[in-house]
Design a protein around this motif. Structure first.
Motif, short mmCIF file in Angstrom:
data_model
loop_
_atom_site.label_atom_id
_atom_site.label_comp_id
_atom_site.label_asym_id
_atom_site.label_seq_id
_atom_site.Cartn_x
_atom_site.Cartn_y
_atom_site.Cartn_z
N THR A 87 0.85 -1.19 0.00
CA THR A 87 0.00 0.00 0.00
C THR A 87 0.89 1.24 0.00
N GLY A 88 0.38 2.33 -0.54
CA GLY A 88 1.08 3.59 -0.44
C GLY A 88 1.11 4.08 0.99
N TRP A 89 2.01 5.02 1.26
CA TRP A 89 2.16 5.45 2.65
C TRP A 89 0.92 6.20 3.13
N ILE A 90 0.24 6.90 2.24
CA ILE A 90 -0.98 7.62 2.66
C ILE A 90 -2.09 6.63 2.98
N ALA A 91 -2.33 5.68 2.04
CA ALA A 91 -3.37 4.69 2.28
C ALA A 91 -3.04 3.83 3.50
N GLY A 92 -1.77 3.45 3.64
CA GLY A 92 -1.38 2.64 4.80
C GLY A 92 -1.59 3.37 6.11
N THR A 93 -1.27 4.66 6.13
CA THR A 93 -1.46 5.44 7.35
C THR A 93 -2.94 5.54 7.71
N ARG A 96 -4.22 2.15 9.06
CA ARG A 96 -3.76 1.88 10.43
C ARG A 96 -4.44 2.81 11.44
N LEU A 97 -4.73 4.03 11.01
CA LEU A 97 -5.45 4.94 11.90
C LEU A 97 -6.85 4.43 12.18
N CYS A 98 -7.50 3.91 11.16
CA CYS A 98 -8.85 3.35 11.36
C CYS A 98 -8.80 2.12 12.27
N ILE A 99 -7.78 1.29 12.10
CA ILE A 99 -7.66 0.10 12.96
C ILE A 99 -7.47 0.51 14.41
N ALA A 100 -6.63 1.51 14.65
CA ALA A 100 -6.41 1.98 16.02
C ALA A 100 -7.69 2.56 16.62
N PHE A 101 -8.48 3.25 15.81
CA PHE A 101 -9.73 3.82 16.31
C PHE A 101 -10.73 2.72 16.65
N VAL A 102 -10.80 1.69 15.82
CA VAL A 102 -11.70 0.57 16.13
C VAL A 102 -11.27 -0.11 17.43
N ALA A 103 -9.98 -0.27 17.60
CA ALA A 103 -9.49 -0.87 18.85
C ALA A 103 -9.84 0.01 20.05
N LEU A 104 -9.76 1.32 19.87
CA LEU A 104 -10.12 2.23 20.95
C LEU A 104 -11.59 2.08 21.32
N CYS A 105 -12.45 1.97 20.33
CA CYS A 105 -13.88 1.79 20.61
C CYS A 105 -14.14 0.48 21.33
N CYS A 106 -13.44 -0.58 20.94
CA CYS A 106 -13.61 -1.86 21.63
C CYS A 106 -13.08 -1.79 23.05
N MET A 107 -12.07 -0.96 23.28
CA MET A 107 -11.47 -0.87 24.61
C MET A 107 -12.39 -0.13 25.58
N TYR A 108 -12.92 1.01 25.16
CA TYR A 108 -13.66 1.87 26.07
C TYR A 108 -15.16 1.94 25.77
N GLY A 109 -15.60 1.29 24.72
CA GLY A 109 -17.00 1.42 24.33
C GLY A 109 -17.97 0.56 25.09
#
Length: 769
Positions: A87-93, A96-109
């Protein structure tokens, strides 16, 4: 470079193509490419190795640790899967940002991650505004701090995966993992032995799997008749397991004594003695920070005192400020895995439990103003058993915040919710019940009613670990023997602790596998509030008396100008004990010598009050010992302008000397580094040529520049160069240079070593700039 081949790519393009070849297979045929399952196997081992960073700090049994471990495992696995694709660096970033946000929602949601995720951007903007105003990272919410942690973890995992698959290197991350685990053991006192063994196994497996990729990329690798990846993986797993198992045989058949732990304070003591410190020297007052934390970490680490104001409270009576209670003791720390919270009612009494007979309690009104906005998940501090709470925004009552209030009837504590609708709190008012029972009241109460403890109370508040040493139980029986009432037994434990242990903040972590209370009662006999209060609860429970551990704050400092107003600082963080009396409820008791709970129950006997003044002074004094002496010397050094100027001048001179030395070592320094390169991944042609390239300008300064049109070999054979003492080495160096420039991508190691050694000899002899 001296020569340029127009048919070859530039070094930068070759390096990029080489790096992408492992994932995109640009420079290898389909037959030579490793299967996707092989790379997936490597990433699975990387997942296991990375989880060793998380598992030790979540294995203490505290509430929420399993959820944190599962979320972080899912986050890491998703990041590694994404890293397998191009993946390009923009698409990859963005991915990964979306994955981290989903993990955050699972952690505190909680039970509604999607709904929590929709409301989080508003919370994030509020946190950013708070951070811009205060400039302190701790001022933002726990959720946003967790999001920052997940983003940093995502960057780490992505970098490590690239290091594995592109550079075929595991030792950097593997070594960092082992160092991290050793620090957890030596500084935090965690038992990480099994984690270290597992980490060594994962590192060995990954190293062996990457070795096949190195061999496949070399020019001397023989051709395989069959696909070697499956057989290589099986042999690697079996060999690694056999080596780990064999290494554990000596410890299995012979007992190994536990090593003596060296605490941070002991290290500071030794450094201070080396610097000229004597125990009798006076130590200037110094301040360091302690404070309240909802985390349940292993107890025993040395502490220092601080004076940062945490909140300001108005109360008609001085009280201790309850935050949380704990019921489960595992031998090293407290936790409460069975806590059950319910949403508090916006109207009416929050609870009627905790106090069972109003004759032994009195009702007061308290107002608490936090120094910073208080957000969930965090406890609300009250001076007793809370009845009702109202939240205030400036001078108006904000009842909407009640929707975010959680109540725990079992522990008589209140929490701000950390999920769903959440509002920050600056000020709140609480009606609380504080005990007023005299010792004789409790003695008569027990003699009159002879009530038994409820089954739920006994089931929860008599828990002790199976590993508790028998001598602790025996000591409890000796202390309480002869006590006629429950209050007499509690007072006997208080008296024993006051007479047989010393209060100090200069402590150490217990050795691995040692019970915290056993180490305090029979070995060190020194500690602070955590030591005394935990020991008191354990001793009481050992004799069948229900007790629980409470943490919060002491009374704080009374404002002489404002009647009834107290300033509570981080240095007032404290822990004490609550004992259950049937017919009266949970009564607070002070376990630490020299400290007195303001309520009447804890302060009636002379033995419990005679050390009050000395105890408060001890609690507020700075950390004594070598560490404070070193800190004081550092502060005095910084305070003296001439010393600071001298130190800066010395540092500048040292930096200049180092820079001059590095310049004199060039170009020998890069050559030395390449000679020390690990033999398992020797440098390729581009690195060899780049490191040896400065030899040619040095030859030009010694023998004159090379005329236009003259080849390297002709220049080496010219009369000026041939007449020199290094003519033979120069001629061989020129020939090797041409073979490297036009030869294979990765030369033989023996030839590379000869080339580097010859270049190093020339770099040492030729004049420098």
């Amino acid at each position: 470079m001296w020569e340029h081949n127009p048919n070859r790519h530039s070094p930068s393009s070759e390096s990029i193509a080489e790096g992408l070849s492992y994932l995109n297979l640009d420079n290898r045929s389909k037959e030579a490419a490793e299967p996707v399952s092989y790379r997936l196997f490597i990433c699975t081992l990387l997942l296991l190795l990375s989880l060793e960073w998380i598992y030790p700090v979540t294995s203490s049994g505290q509430q929420g640790s399993e959820r944190f471990l599962l979320v972080m495992a899912g986050l890491t696995g998703a990041l590694l899967v994404v890293g397998l694709f191009r993946t390009g660096w923009i698409a990859g970033t963005l991915i990964r940002l979306c994955i981290a946000f989903v993990a955050l929602c699972c952690m505190y949601g909680g039970q509604d991650p999607l709904g929590w995720g929709i409301t989080y951007p508003e919370m994030l903007m509020s946190d950013l505004d708070t951070f811009m105003q205060s400039g302190h990272f701790y001022s933002i919410s726990t959720e946003t701090r967790g999001f920052c942690m997940m983003l940093g973890w995502s960057m780490l995992i992505t970098s490590v995966q690239s290091l594995f698959l592109l550079r075929l290197s595991v030792m950097l991350f593997g070594g960092a993992t082992l160092v991290y685990l050793l620090l957890l053991e030596s500084l935090a006192g965690l038992d990480v032995y099994t984690s270290i063994v597992r980490s060594v196994l994962w590192i060995m497996l990954i190293q062996a799997l990457l070795q096949l990729l190195r061999l496949s990329g070399g020019v001397t690798t023989p051709r395989y008749a069959l696909n070697p990846y499956g057989r290589w993986s099986i042999v690697t797993v079996l060999a690694a397991i056999a080596m780990i198992s064999f290494s554990g045989l000596p410890g299995h058949y012979s007992s190994i004594s536990q090593p003596e732990r060296i605490s941070l304070n002991e290290i500071g003591e030794r450094l201070a003695q080396w610097a000229g410190y004597n125990a009798g020297d006076s130590i200037p007052a110094a301040a360091s920070v302690t404070g309240y934390s909802t985390a349940d970490a292993p107890m025993g680490a040395p502490l220092t005192q601080g004076d940062t104001v945490f909140f300001v409270a108005k109360s008609p009576e001085p009280t201790y400020w309850r935050g949380e209670t704990r019921s489960y003791y595992n031998g090293s720390t407290w936790s409460d895995p069975a806590q059950s919270f319910e949403t508090a009612s916006p109207s009416g009494l929050l609870r009627t439990d905790g106090w069972e007979n109003q004759n032994y309690w009195t009702r007061i009104l308290q107002t608490v103003t936090m120094q910073r906005e208080w957000k969930g998940p965090n406890p609300l501090f009250t001076g007793g058993m809370p009845l009702n709470v109202s939240f205030q925004d400036r001078e108006s009552v904000n009842e909407k915040t009640m929707l975010s209030l959680l109540s725990n009837r079992d522990s008589a504590t209140l929490w701000l919710s950390g999920s769903g609708r959440r509002v920050s709190v600056k000020r709140y008012t609480a009606d609380v019940m504080i005990p007023t029972a005299e010792p004789e009241h409790l003695r008569l109460l027990e003699a009159k009613h002879r009530s038994k403890d409820p089954a739920e109370i006994r089931r929860t508040y008599l828990q002790l670990p199976d590993s508790l040493p028998g001598r602790v139980r025996s000591l409890a029986g000796e202390i309480i023997k002869g006590s006629k009432t429950r209050y007499d037994a509690v007072h006997a434990v208080q008296t024993y602790l006051a007479n047989h242990a010393e209060y100090t903040l200069d402590t150490r972590m217990p050795p691995r596998g040692t019970d915290f209370v056993d180490d305090f009662l029979f070995v060190t006999k020194q500690g602070y509030c955590n030591h005394f209060s935990t020991a008191m609860v354990v001793l009481l429970r050992a004799e069948g008396i229900p007790a629980r551990w409470v943490k919060g704050f002491g009374t704080g400092q009374l404002d002489p100008k404002v009647p009834g107003q107290y300033s509570i600082t981080q240095g007032d963080a404290h822990s004490w004990v609550e004992v259950y009396f049937p017919g009266a409820g949970w009564m607070p008791f002070e376990a630490t010598p020299g400290f007195v709970i303001p309520q009447a129950t804890a302060g009636t006997d002379a033995e419990a009050t005679q050390l009050q003044d000395a105890g408060v002074q001890s609690h507020l004094e700075p950390w004594s010992g070598a560490s404070a002496w070193l800190l004081a010397r550092a502060q005095a050094f910084v305070a003296a302008p001439w010393l600071t100027a001298t130190a800066l001048a010395a540092a500048a001179a040292l930096f200049a000397a180092v820079a001059f030395g590095v310049r004199r070592l060039r170009p020998a320094l890069p050559l030395r580094l390449l000679l020390a390169w690990p033999r398992s991944s020797f440098p390729d042609r581009e690195r060899l040529l780049r490191a040896a390239a400065p030899v040619w300008p040095a030859l030009a300064r010694q023998y004159g520049p090379r005329p236009p049109g003259m080849t390297l070999r002709e220049y080496a054979a010219s009369p000026a160069v041939a007449a020199g003492t290094d003519s033979a080495d120069i001629a061989r160096f020129a020939a090797d240079w041409e073979r490297l420039l036009y030869g294979p991508e990765r030369p033989l190691r023996a030839d590379s070593l000869d080339f580097l050694r010859r270049a190093l000899r020339l770099a040492r002899r030729l004049p420098r700039r």
